[in-house]
Design a protein around this motif. Sequence first.
Motif, PDB file in Angstrom:
ATOM      1  N   LYS A 246       0.816  -1.215   0.000  1.00 47.16           N
ATOM      2  CA  LYS A 246       0.000   0.000   0.000  1.00 47.16           C
ATOM      3  C   LYS A 246       0.847   1.261   0.000  1.00 47.16           C
ATOM      4  N   SER A 247       2.128   1.118   0.269  1.00 42.82           N
ATOM      5  CA  SER A 247       3.033   2.264   0.266  1.00 42.82           C
ATOM      6  C   SER A 247       4.401   1.789  -0.213  1.00 42.82           C
ATOM      7  N   SER A 248       5.293   2.723  -0.414  1.00 38.75           N
ATOM      8  CA  SER A 248       6.617   2.403  -0.948  1.00 38.75           C
ATOM      9  C   SER A 248       7.635   2.189   0.157  1.00 38.75           C
ATOM     10  N   LEU A 249       8.768   1.596  -0.213  1.00 40.60           N
ATOM     11  CA  LEU A 249       9.866   1.461   0.735  1.00 40.60           C
ATOM     12  C   LEU A 249      10.345   2.835   1.190  1.00 40.60           C
ATOM     13  N   ALA A 250      10.338   3.813   0.279  1.00 43.56           N
ATOM     14  CA  ALA A 250      10.770   5.168   0.645  1.00 43.56           C
ATOM     15  C   ALA A 250       9.887   5.736   1.755  1.00 43.56           C
ATOM     16  N   ASP A 251       8.583   5.450   1.701  1.00 43.40           N
ATOM     17  CA  ASP A 251       7.675   5.913   2.753  1.00 43.40           C
ATOM     18  C   ASP A 251       8.020   5.271   4.093  1.00 43.40           C
ATOM     19  N   TYR A 252       8.288   3.973   4.055  1.00 43.68           N
ATOM     20  CA  TYR A 252       8.608   3.242   5.285  1.00 43.68           C
ATOM     21  C   TYR A 252       9.940   3.708   5.865  1.00 43.68           C
ATOM     22  N   VAL A 253      10.932   3.883   5.022  1.00 37.30           N
ATOM     23  CA  VAL A 253      12.245   4.352   5.469  1.00 37.30           C
ATOM     24  C   VAL A 253      12.136   5.727   6.125  1.00 37.30           C
ATOM     25  N   LYS A 254      11.267   6.565   5.578  1.00 36.27           N
ATOM     26  CA  LYS A 254      11.108   7.917   6.110  1.00 36.27           C
ATOM     27  C   LYS A 254      10.669   7.891   7.573  1.00 36.27           C
ATOM     28  N   VAL A 255       9.711   7.036   7.911  1.00 32.69           N
ATOM     29  CA  VAL A 255       9.236   7.008   9.301  1.00 32.69           C
ATOM     30  C   VAL A 255      10.262   6.344  10.219  1.00 32.69           C
TER      31      VAL A 255
END
Length: 432
Positions: A246-255
Amino acid sequence: MADDTSTDLRKLQIYSVFVRNHTKEGTLKALEPDFPRIKALGTDFIWLLPINPVGEVDRKGKLGSPYSIQDYRKIDPAQGTWDDFVHLADKIHELGMKLMIDIVYNHTSRDSVLLKAHPEYFLHDKQGKLFNKNPEWSDVAELDYSNHELWDYQIETLKQYAKVVDGFRCDVAPQVPLPFWVAARKEVAQVKPDVVWLAESTGGDYIREIRSKGYWISSDGEIYRAFDLAYDYDIDQDWHDYVYGKSSLADYVKVLNRQDLTFPANYIKIRYLENHDHERAHELFPNLNDLINWTAFSEFQKGATLVYAGQEVGISHTPTLFDSDKLDWESSIDLSPLMKRMHELSQDAIQVNGSYHLADSGNDIVKVVFETHGRQRLGIFSLRSNSGRAKTTLEDGKYDNLIDGSMVIVKNGVIRVTGEPIIIETNNFTSK
């Protein structure tokens, strides 16, 4: 965060056991023969899910949830006696490990000794009926900490256990007012000053829901004032969103990177792939190579590590908390050597106090970097077993993969990724 929390607690590996399901017998005594194997994983703490008697009124399932406790101060007779509990603690200590127990202070069962003796300690609605902030927890009665006599009873119970155990994992800790936990920590320290406190913290949506009802619930930023370690639930939804596409790795890395700025410098997150409230890691990641990469990545992040019993052999069935559901230890998968190795690496000062940053290297490949005093330790994990390339500032050359000893080549500042987890380091690093 507790000001005196040592960052050395980031070295911890905590192994979670549901005694009732761990062995055929489901007893404290039957658990003891497994201690050497558990120790060999690199385990520092064995955490027991609640071992108290379970309530019968409004019980869910045949055996009921261990989190619906009838008597805080007794051991479930089906699991053993107080003497068995003390004996188990002694055996754990003899092997150089420590013991953590579950503390469930937000609620009791609906037939608890505390409810019978002190109904005034519990939440009631305007009609005088028991009231729960969380209506889904229909098998429990929620406590009311506006009554300070309850504080005395709960703290005295903690002191009783502190004579035997070394740590407390506190269930839904944010729903119990923070001033109570601060007071409890201070009082318990008089019995045992080095007790480790782990909070099952919670996510933003749940915090918003409980606060909208006018009740106390702590954010992670608050909970760290009383606890040494907190769950990763503040980003749990972000993690699942990435896993489910549902989201990208970049989104996960950001948090993940944001955690390192949001919390105090000595914050400690408990990193996990599974626990008793969530699906098994092997269910989330049926591809074995994905599971290997996620296992290595989880244990390489800054923080302590949680292993849920059976995770090391890739059990994919998520056991129920409400009925007998014995673990099936027969498996062709063995992640134990990887877990042991990752724990060994986590003992190094660079992973305890080094600077820490994650980056998306594309193609679902994540890069994790620790740096300190001219050293860099770099981890690269292919979270969907993809091949790719990861850029690095390390000098070109040949490096040993610290996980398995294989050769890793850096050429033109790039590492070729073939889907296997990689950890390399250099002692001659200059930041660019």
